[in-house]
Design a protein around this motif. Structure first.
Motif, short mmCIF file in Angstrom:
data_model
loop_
_atom_site.label_atom_id
_atom_site.label_comp_id
_atom_site.label_asym_id
_atom_site.label_seq_id
_atom_site.Cartn_x
_atom_site.Cartn_y
_atom_site.Cartn_z
N ASP A 1 0.87 -1.18 0.00
CA ASP A 1 0.00 0.00 0.00
C ASP A 1 0.90 1.23 0.00
OD1 ASP A 1 -1.74 2.09 0.53
OD2 ASP A 1 -2.96 0.93 1.95
N THR A 2 0.90 1.96 -1.11
CA THR A 2 1.79 3.12 -1.24
C THR A 2 1.22 4.37 -0.57
OG1 THR A 2 0.85 3.64 -3.41
CG2 THR A 2 2.81 2.24 -3.37
N LEU A 3 0.05 4.24 0.03
CA LEU A 3 -0.57 5.25 0.89
C LEU A 3 -0.99 6.51 0.12
CD1 LEU A 3 1.70 4.91 4.04
CD2 LEU A 3 -0.57 3.95 3.66
N ALA A 4 -2.30 6.65 -0.01
CA ALA A 4 -2.87 7.85 -0.62
C ALA A 4 -3.02 8.92 0.46
CB ALA A 4 -4.23 7.54 -1.25
N MET A 5 -2.33 10.03 0.29
CA MET A 5 -2.36 11.11 1.26
C MET A 5 -3.23 12.25 0.73
SD MET A 5 -0.48 9.65 3.42
CE MET A 5 -0.36 10.97 4.62
N ALA A 6 -3.89 12.93 1.61
CA ALA A 6 -4.81 14.00 1.22
C ALA A 6 -4.10 15.09 0.43
CB ALA A 6 -5.46 14.60 2.46
N VAL A 7 -4.57 15.34 -0.79
CA VAL A 7 -3.95 16.39 -1.62
C VAL A 7 -4.29 17.77 -1.08
CG1 VAL A 7 -3.82 15.02 -3.73
CG2 VAL A 7 -5.91 16.27 -3.20
N SER A 8 -5.30 17.86 -0.23
CA SER A 8 -5.64 19.16 0.34
C SER A 8 -4.52 19.71 1.22
CB SER A 8 -6.93 19.06 1.16
OG SER A 8 -6.79 18.10 2.20
N SER A 9 -3.68 18.81 1.74
CA SER A 9 -2.56 19.24 2.58
C SER A 9 -1.21 19.08 1.89
CB SER A 9 -2.54 18.47 3.90
OG SER A 9 -2.41 17.07 3.65
N ASP A 10 -1.19 18.40 0.76
CA ASP A 10 0.06 18.21 0.01
C ASP A 10 -0.29 18.11 -1.47
OD1 ASP A 10 2.45 17.52 -1.14
OD2 ASP A 10 2.69 15.64 -0.03
N LYS A 11 -0.04 19.18 -2.21
CA LYS A 11 -0.47 19.20 -3.61
C LYS A 11 0.21 18.12 -4.45
CE LYS A 11 2.94 22.60 -5.24
NZ LYS A 11 3.13 23.91 -5.93
N ASN A 12 1.37 17.63 -4.02
CA ASN A 12 2.07 16.58 -4.77
C ASN A 12 1.79 15.18 -4.22
OD1 ASN A 12 3.45 18.38 -6.57
ND2 ASN A 12 4.85 18.91 -4.90
N GLY A 13 0.88 15.11 -3.26
CA GLY A 13 0.62 13.82 -2.62
C GLY A 13 0.16 12.75 -3.58
N ALA A 14 -0.73 13.11 -4.51
CA ALA A 14 -1.23 12.12 -5.45
C ALA A 14 -0.12 11.65 -6.39
CB ALA A 14 -2.39 12.70 -6.26
N LEU A 15 0.68 12.59 -6.87
CA LEU A 15 1.76 12.23 -7.79
C LEU A 15 2.77 11.30 -7.13
CD1 LEU A 15 2.41 15.67 -9.54
CD2 LEU A 15 1.28 13.65 -10.50
N THR A 16 3.09 11.57 -5.86
CA THR A 16 4.04 10.72 -5.15
C THR A 16 3.50 9.30 -5.01
OG1 THR A 16 4.89 12.61 -3.90
CG2 THR A 16 5.33 10.42 -3.01
N THR A 17 2.22 9.20 -4.68
CA THR A 17 1.61 7.88 -4.53
C THR A 17 1.62 7.12 -5.85
OG1 THR A 17 0.18 8.64 -2.75
CG2 THR A 17 -0.51 6.67 -3.93
N LEU A 18 1.28 7.79 -6.94
CA LEU A 18 1.25 7.14 -8.26
C LEU A 18 2.66 6.73 -8.70
CD1 LEU A 18 -1.33 9.49 -10.03
CD2 LEU A 18 -1.74 7.21 -9.07
N GLN A 19 3.62 7.59 -8.46
CA GLN A 19 5.01 7.25 -8.80
C GLN A 19 5.48 6.04 -7.98
OE1 GLN A 19 7.04 10.93 -7.94
NE2 GLN A 19 6.27 11.98 -9.76
N SER A 20 5.03 5.97 -6.75
CA SER A 20 5.41 4.84 -5.88
C SER A 20 4.84 3.53 -6.42
CB SER A 20 4.90 5.08 -4.45
OG SER A 20 5.45 6.25 -3.90
N ILE A 21 3.63 3.56 -6.92
CA ILE A 21 3.03 2.35 -7.50
C ILE A 21 3.92 1.82 -8.62
CG2 ILE A 21 1.08 1.43 -8.83
CD1 ILE A 21 -0.73 3.37 -7.29
#
Length: 793
Positions: A475-495
């Motif tokens: 689980d690469t952990l989906a973090m709230a983008v409301s607090s980290d604008k790059n959170g989604a990109l980091t999670t997708l790159q981790s996958i």
């Protein structure tokens, strides 16, 4: 060499049918085979020697039915049986210096059905098998658990073996022509659970001949990473001149089983009907073949009691709604012990098409180990989806894993040393696919590289425990983008990075990404589509969300994971246009729905309300019986499985119990009496008990004489109770002659009584040969026969 070294070096050949040879040597109807180890040991030794002379490598001790449920002196019998087998092996070794041959502690079913389908408690089954193991472990080379029809009982036996001895364990099941066990498990489910528990070899025996088992062998070999055992019957039994014979000759058997060996099976042998001649000819065939290597398979499987789900095949949906986080009603239901509320969520998500149900009952103020265990039991009693055991409490996790029927998905472990020390040993012992969270003592890394390093650390540590990386889903952990604008990109790159470098599956709790934002479904579904494009294998989602489900089905279709767009078209045809409510509606099903879903308490409550305004007999005829017919027909057609059938019957019984209080005793049953019995010498009454439950719920007056019943007792009960239909059951070939004698006596003394027979060793031809009026291939067939027999009376 040890028996495991023998398997690695070539084929391993087991013996044939002890029961068949005992019958040929004069076993009397009703005589108990296991007792002969004490009363006539030379007879048993000679049979073992005959198979060893024929070339087998392993003789199975005459301990198949020697358990505490059948014998008070089971320890004495097991010791005597193993003495017989070891004496035969010692003589064979003396005659051929340097020969490798072995003794198997042969363990069969207890003859009891485990809860919820029966009365036997899981831990009581483990205890009974442990007693057998401890009585025989010092005199055997291997534990053979064989002829198992129920995956749950098989788990109890394997756990008992692994916890009480260091011997290799081989587990073998009985498939029917539908390629399932009696309780519904398919080959993938069998392999997933058994390999998770750490057996040394697995396979199938009995019930079918080599040609029929040959069709199931590829399904086992596809998934098995351990050696595969196949021990077919000598075909279909019949009676000729008063003797049981089989329709596959020794030559045909050897040819067919040799072909099974050439397909990749490593451990061969015979079951019912296979004499030493069968084994001798098979030995000759095997000696001319070179076994195929046993290869590691890389499927990431989780399973229920019926089927397995491959997490790294088509993306998998995990329903998230059985979880108190953010759900006030769910929290209150947990505090109130309202299991029906939880079951409503389970049923609703199942109907939405999820593949796995997440089960999280973590609240500080409840007894989480007890509640999680009970919830798992209740869900598995009526729903056949695999479950994700979602808890941070290691005590709760172990209890739930122990009683889980199948191979669960475990959520979760993380990169903290404490977490790995607590969770990895449990996964190793009980089996499971494991969700690995990419966090550790330092928190959640802000880069894909950092999350990859934690994932690799977990994979490497798991390997030290003997857990293969195919059983790890990161689980690469989906973090709230409301607090980290790059959170989604980091999670997708981790996958992408983790799949590329580690070659493991990935999963996400998708909805976390939108926390704190408006119109969360829009954000969730867009992110879900992006994750699927990056190779996400499993998603924990809200299945009531139309945008999420739409993203899933369209994503699978667009990435070539939906042949012919079949699933997408089916989904689109539902024509849903808006998101469903966040909470599953508290359904108030009708009586039929409650019975079909096996909800006994709800069925009782609905019945209590209904009989205030409706005639009780109308409730029976218009609601209860049609619901039973619906489930019964579904069982016959393969839409429902045995545990679901029995839970529906129990729910119907709950409704009947309410009605019984309001109507005269004379109106509570049909008036038609049916007598059931397991014949003399046979203690396996699982099938009979299933038939009894169904007949009683259809209103018949059932007289159950139990098991190991002699023909005179059957006749006496028939005449004393004016019975018009008798059902006889037998599991073992050695007890079928007792069944035949009982039928002859009934035909002679009570010619108007109709007799139906059933059991694993019986066929239509065999039933005809022994004079039965009807052959019940499965439990519902007996009900249908009774309906036909008593129609109009």
């Amino acid at each position: 060499m040890t028996i495991l070294e023998k398997i690695k070096s070539g084929f391993l050949l087991f013996d044939g049918a002890m029961g068949t040879m005992l019958i040929k040597s004069g076993l009397k109807p009703g005589e108990i085979p296991e007792k002969l180890c004490i009363t006539d040991p030379d007879r048993i030794i000679n049979i073992h020697r005959a198979y060893l002379d024929a070339g087998c490598d392993v003789v199975s001790a005459n301990t198949f039915g020697a358990n505490p449920f059948k014998f008070d002196n089971y320890e004495e019998i097991i010791k005597a049986a193993l003495d017989c087998a070891n004496e035969a092996v010692c003589l064979a070794k003396a005659e051929n210096d340097g020969r490798d041959c072995y003794v198997a502690l042969d363990i069969g079913s207890t003859g009891e059905m485990l809860r919820p389908a029966g009365d036997l408690v899981f831990e009581d089954a483990v205890s009974a098998f442990a007693k057998v193991i401890n009585a025989g472990k010092d005199s055997a080379d291997v534990v053979l658990i064989e002829t198992m029809n129920d995956l749950y009982e098989l788990k109890a036996a394997v756990l008992a073996a692994k916890e009480n001895c260091d011997l290799p364990v081989i587990a073998s099941v009985v498939f029917n022509e539908k390629k399932t066990l009696m309780t519904g498990a398919d080959p993938a489910a069998v392999v997933a659970m058994l390999e998770g528990l750490g057996v040394d070899a697995l396979g199938m025996n009995c019930s079918l001949g080599p040609k029929q088992l040959k069709n199931i062998v590829p399904d086992i070999l596809k998934y098995a990473s351990v050696p595969v055992l196949v021990q077919p019957n000598a075909g279909i039994p019949s009676v000729v001149d008063g003797k049981t014979v089989y329709d596959v000759t020794a030559e045909e058997f050897a040819d067919d089983v040799a072909e099974i060996a050439s397909m990749g099976a490593r451990i061969l042998g015979g079951c019912c009907g296979t004499s030493p001649e069968y084994i001798r000819l098979l030995r000759e065939k095997l000696d001319s073949l070179t076994p195929l290597p046993v290869t590691k398979k890389d499927f990431t499987l989780v399973s229920s009691y019926t089927h397995a789900v491959d997490i790294c095949d088509v993306p998998v949906l995990i329903g998230e709604r059985i979880n108190p986080t953010g759900k006030a009603k769910f929290k209150q239901a947990l505090r109130d012990g309202d299991i029906d509320y939880i079951m409503n969520e389970a049923f609703a998500q199942t109907e939405k098409g999820v593949h796995i149900l997440d089960v999280n009952v973590g609240l500080p103020e409840i007894d989480e180990p007890a509640v999680l265990t009970e919830t798992v039991k209740r869900i598995q009693a009526v729903i056949d989806l695999p479950l994700q055991l979602d808890t941070s409490d290691p005590v709760a996790l172990e209890r739930a894993m122990r009683i889980y029927n199948g191979k669960p998905l475990v959520n979760s472990v993380n990169g903290k040393q404490e977490s790995m020390r607590e969770v990895l040993p449990l996964v190793k012992k009980y089996g499971g696919a494991l969700v690995a969270l990419t966090l550790d003592e330092n928190g959640i890394p802000g880069t894909a590289e950092g999350r990859y390093k934690i994932a690799k650390r977990i994979v490497d540590e798991a390997e030290k425990y003997g857990i293969d990386k195919k059983d790890i889903i990161v689980d690469t952990l989906a973090m709230a983008v409301s607090s980290d604008k790059n959170g989604a990109l980091t999670t997708l790159q981790s996958i992408r990075l983790i799949k590329e470098r580690l070659g493991v599956g990935t999963c996400l709790g998708v909805s976390n990404i939108s926390f704190g934002l408006p119109d969360r479904p829009a954000v969730n579904s867009a992110f879900f589509s992006m994750a699927l494009a990056c190779g996400l294998d499993a998603a924990i989602i809200n299945p009531y969300s139309f945008p999420m489900m739409s993203a899933y089905y369209s994503g699978c279709a667009l990435t070539g994971k939906d042949d012919g767009f079949a699933r997408y078209i089916e989904f689109a045809s539902l024509n849903e246009t808006q998101e469903k409510p966040k909470e599953a509606k508290e359904q108030k099903p009708g009586l039929q729905d409650a019975i079909i879903k096996g909800q006994g308490a709800k069925a009782a409550q609905i019945t209590t309300d209904m009989i205030k305004t409706e005639d009780p007999l109308d409730v029976i005829n218009n609601y209860i019986v049609p619901a039973l017919d619906y489930v019964g027909t579904g069982f016959e057609n393969g839409r429902f499985y045995l545990p679901q059938l029995l839970m529906s019957a129990e729910a119907a019984q709950s409704a009947f119990d309410i009605i019984k209080k309001t109507i005269p005793t004379s109106q509570q049953k049909s008036g038609h009496k049916i007598l059931l019995a397991t014949v003399k010498g046979d203690i396996h009454d699982i099938g009979k008990n299933i038939v009894r439950v169904l007949l009683e719920n259809y209103g018949y007056d059932v007289i159950d004489l139990g098991r190991d019943v002699d023909k005179e007792a059957i006749l006496e009960a028939v005449t004393a109770n004016d019975v018009k239909m008798v059902g006889l059951s037998a599991l073992m070939t050695t007890t079928v002659p007792a069944m035949e004698e009982a039928i002859k006596l009934l035909n002679e003394k009570c010619p108007d009584v109709k007799v139906t027979v059933g059991g694993a060793v019986l066929t239509q031809e065999y039933a005809d040969m022994i004079g039965a009026d009807f052959y019940s291939k499965e439990a519902m067939a007996t009900v249908r026969y009774a309906e036909k027999l008593f129609k109009g009376e």
